[in-house]
Scaffold this motif. Structure first.
Motif, PDB file in Angstrom:
ATOM      1  N   ARG A 143      38.070  34.920  29.444  1.00 58.01           N
ATOM      2  CA  ARG A 143      38.000  36.227  28.786  1.00 58.01           C
ATOM      3  C   ARG A 143      37.362  37.183  29.773  1.00 58.01           C
ATOM      4  O   ARG A 143      36.256  36.933  30.270  1.00 58.01           O
ATOM      5  CB  ARG A 143      37.206  36.166  27.488  1.00 58.01           C
ATOM      6  N   VAL A 144      38.040  38.285  30.061  1.00 60.88           N
ATOM      7  CA  VAL A 144      37.568  39.245  31.051  1.00 60.88           C
ATOM      8  C   VAL A 144      37.535  40.643  30.448  1.00 60.88           C
ATOM      9  O   VAL A 144      38.206  40.924  29.454  1.00 60.88           O
ATOM     10  CB  VAL A 144      38.459  39.251  32.321  1.00 60.88           C
ATOM     11  N   GLU A 145      36.739  41.498  31.095  1.00 55.55           N
ATOM     12  CA  GLU A 145      36.719  42.908  30.717  1.00 55.55           C
ATOM     13  C   GLU A 145      36.575  43.742  31.969  1.00 55.55           C
ATOM     14  O   GLU A 145      36.048  43.293  32.983  1.00 55.55           O
ATOM     15  CB  GLU A 145      35.606  43.206  29.716  1.00 55.55           C
ATOM     16  N   ASP A 146      37.065  44.982  31.892  1.00 50.66           N
ATOM     17  CA  ASP A 146      36.943  45.906  33.016  1.00 50.66           C
ATOM     18  C   ASP A 146      35.720  46.796  32.818  1.00 50.66           C
ATOM     19  O   ASP A 146      34.942  46.588  31.892  1.00 50.66           O
ATOM     20  CB  ASP A 146      38.223  46.722  33.205  1.00 50.66           C
ATOM     21  N   ARG A 147      35.561  47.782  33.651  1.00 45.24           N
ATOM     22  CA  ARG A 147      34.362  48.632  33.591  1.00 45.24           C
ATOM     23  C   ARG A 147      34.261  49.428  32.304  1.00 45.24           C
ATOM     24  O   ARG A 147      33.193  49.888  31.926  1.00 45.24           O
ATOM     25  CB  ARG A 147      34.298  49.569  34.802  1.00 45.24           C
ATOM     26  N   ASP A 148      35.389  49.606  31.621  1.00 42.67           N
ATOM     27  CA  ASP A 148      35.388  50.337  30.355  1.00 42.67           C
ATOM     28  C   ASP A 148      35.230  49.418  29.151  1.00 42.67           C
ATOM     29  O   ASP A 148      35.229  49.881  28.019  1.00 42.67           O
ATOM     30  CB  ASP A 148      36.695  51.133  30.219  1.00 42.67           C
ATOM     31  N   GLY A 149      35.132  48.124  29.407  1.00 42.70           N
ATOM     32  CA  GLY A 149      34.996  47.155  28.329  1.00 42.70           C
ATOM     33  C   GLY A 149      36.319  46.675  27.755  1.00 42.70           C
ATOM     34  O   GLY A 149      36.344  45.875  26.837  1.00 42.70           O
ATOM     35  N   ALA A 150      37.441  47.168  28.280  1.00 45.53           N
ATOM     36  CA  ALA A 150      38.755  46.732  27.809  1.00 45.53           C
ATOM     37  C   ALA A 150      39.098  45.391  28.448  1.00 45.53           C
ATOM     38  O   ALA A 150      38.725  45.123  29.587  1.00 45.53           O
ATOM     39  CB  ALA A 150      39.820  47.766  28.165  1.00 45.53           C
ATOM     40  N   GLY A 151      39.797  44.559  27.728  1.00 45.38           N
ATOM     41  CA  GLY A 151      40.182  43.294  28.310  1.00 45.38           C
ATOM     42  C   GLY A 151      40.730  42.333  27.298  1.00 45.38           C
ATOM     43  O   GLY A 151      41.208  42.723  26.239  1.00 45.38           O
ATOM     44  N   GLY A 152      40.651  41.067  27.641  1.00 51.19           N
ATOM     45  CA  GLY A 152      41.182  40.007  26.799  1.00 51.19           C
ATOM     46  C   GLY A 152      41.179  38.718  27.600  1.00 51.19           C
ATOM     47  O   GLY A 152      40.439  38.574  28.573  1.00 51.19           O
ATOM     48  N   TRP A 153      42.029  37.791  27.208  1.00 50.80           N
ATOM     49  CA  TRP A 153      42.101  36.477  27.837  1.00 50.80           C
ATOM     50  C   TRP A 153      43.189  36.467  28.901  1.00 50.80           C
ATOM     51  O   TRP A 153      44.322  36.858  28.633  1.00 50.80           O
ATOM     52  CB  TRP A 153      42.380  35.423  26.788  1.00 50.80           C
ATOM     53  N   VAL A 154      42.847  36.018  30.112  1.00 51.67           N
ATOM     54  CA  VAL A 154      43.820  35.874  31.196  1.00 51.67           C
ATOM     55  C   VAL A 154      43.794  34.438  31.698  1.00 51.67           C
ATOM     56  O   VAL A 154      42.768  33.761  31.636  1.00 51.67           O
ATOM     57  CB  VAL A 154      43.564  36.852  32.367  1.00 51.67           C
ATOM     58  N   HIS A 155      44.920  33.968  32.201  1.00 49.20           N
ATOM     59  CA  HIS A 155      44.979  32.631  32.784  1.00 49.20           C
ATOM     60  C   HIS A 155      44.204  32.645  34.095  1.00 49.20           C
ATOM     61  O   HIS A 155      44.231  33.625  34.842  1.00 49.20           O
ATOM     62  CB  HIS A 155      46.438  32.228  33.022  1.00 49.20           C
ATOM     63  N   TYR A 156      43.518  31.547  34.375  1.00 51.97           N
ATOM     64  CA  TYR A 156      42.664  31.500  35.566  1.00 51.97           C
ATOM     65  C   TYR A 156      43.436  31.735  36.864  1.00 51.97           C
ATOM     66  O   TYR A 156      42.869  32.202  37.851  1.00 51.97           O
ATOM     67  CB  TYR A 156      41.907  30.167  35.632  1.00 51.97           C
ATOM     68  N   ALA A 157      44.728  31.460  36.885  1.00 51.12           N
ATOM     69  CA  ALA A 157      45.525  31.662  38.099  1.00 51.12           C
ATOM     70  C   ALA A 157      45.674  33.138  38.462  1.00 51.12           C
ATOM     71  O   ALA A 157      46.029  33.464  39.602  1.00 51.12           O
ATOM     72  CB  ALA A 157      46.905  31.025  37.934  1.00 51.12           C
ATOM     73  N   LEU A 158      45.373  34.038  37.544  1.00 47.39           N
ATOM     74  CA  LEU A 158      45.512  35.469  37.798  1.00 47.39           C
ATOM     75  C   LEU A 158      44.265  36.103  38.393  1.00 47.39           C
ATOM     76  O   LEU A 158      44.291  37.271  38.775  1.00 47.39           O
ATOM     77  CB  LEU A 158      45.862  36.207  36.495  1.00 47.39           C
TER      78      LEU A 158
END
Length: 194
Positions: free
Chosen positions: A107-122
Motif C-alpha cells: 500500500r503506497v501513497e504520494d505526497r498528497d496522500g493519494a494512493g492504493g495497493w500496487v504490486h511490488y514489481a512496480l
C-alpha cells in the motif's frame, strides 16, 4: 545556472489520474471488492507510533520511501488484481511511501496522500524526492551561504543522495546540490543517509 523544472526533467512528478469507473452491463457501478479485508502489516499508530514496524514479507521498515519503477502504475483498492483501480501513477521515479504490506502487494501513497495497493514489481528501492517549494535552490554545500549550483521547480523529481539532519544532496540531469529537507518530499524529517 541550471534550472530543473517539471518540463525540463525527463522524470517529472506526474501526479496521478483517476481511473475510469467500471460499470456492469446496466451501467451501474459496482463497489464489490473481492471479499473481506485481509490481515496485513500496517504502520504503527497511537501509543506504538514511535516503534519501528517491519514488514513480514520484506523485513523492511513500514513506513518507508520507494519510487515508481515503471512509467505507469495502477493503485488498486485492495491487494489483488481483482480489486478496482482507483489511481494510476504516471511517471517513472515518482517517490512513494509504503504504508502496509500484504503478500506481493504494497500500500503506497504520494505526497498528497493519494494512493492504493500496487504490486511490488512496480516499485523500486531507488530513492527519489519531489520538490515541494515553488523554487528550491540547490547549494554546493549544506549551507545557506554556499554557492547556488542549480534551481529546481515545484514538481521536479530528483535522485536522493546523502542527508544530514536538515539538508539532502540531490541530483538530476547533470545538476547536483544540497537542498533543505523542508523543500522536498520523499525523505523523513529525522532521516540521516550516508
Amino acid at each position: 545556472m541550471t534550472i530543473l523544472s517539471a518540463t525540463f526533467l525527463t522524470l517529472v512528478y506526474g501526479h496521478y489520474s483517476h481511473a475510469q469507473e467500471s460499470a456492469d452491463e446496466s451501467g451501474i457501478l459496482s463497489d464489490e471488492d473481492s471479499g473481506p479485508a485481509p490481515e496485513m502489516d500496517l504502520a504503527p499508530a497511537g501509543k506504538d507510533a514511535g516503534k519501528v514496524k517491519l514488514g513480514s514479507n520484506t523485513n523492511l521498515p513500514i513506513p518507508r520511501f520507494v519510487s515508481l519503477k515503471t512509467s505507469a502504475g495502477n493503485a488498486r483498492r485492495g491487494p489483488s488484481l481483482s480489486h478496482r483501480i482507483d489511481w494510476v501513477f504516471k511517471h517513472r521515479g515518482m517517490p512513494l511511501k509504503v504504508t502496509a504490506e500484504y503478500g506481493n502487494w504494497r500500500r503506497v501513497e504520494d505526497r498528497d496522500g493519494a494512493g492504493g495497493w500496487v504490486h511490488y514489481a512496480l516499485i523500486s528501492g531507488v530513492r527519489t524526492v519531489v520538490i515541494q517549494d515553488a523554487v528550491a535552490d540547490l547549494h554546493a554545500k549544506p549551507d545557506d551561504t554556499s554557492a547556488i549550483t542549480a534551481r529546481a521547480e515545484s514538481g521536479a523529481i530528483l535522485h536522493l543522495g546523502k542527508c544530514s539532519l536538515n539538508w539532502c544532496d540531490i541530483r538530476a540531469d547533470g545538476a547536483e546540490g544540497w537542498v533543505k529537507k523542508s523543500a522536498i518530499w520523499g525523505v523523513d524529517p529525522d532521516e540521516i543517509r550516508d
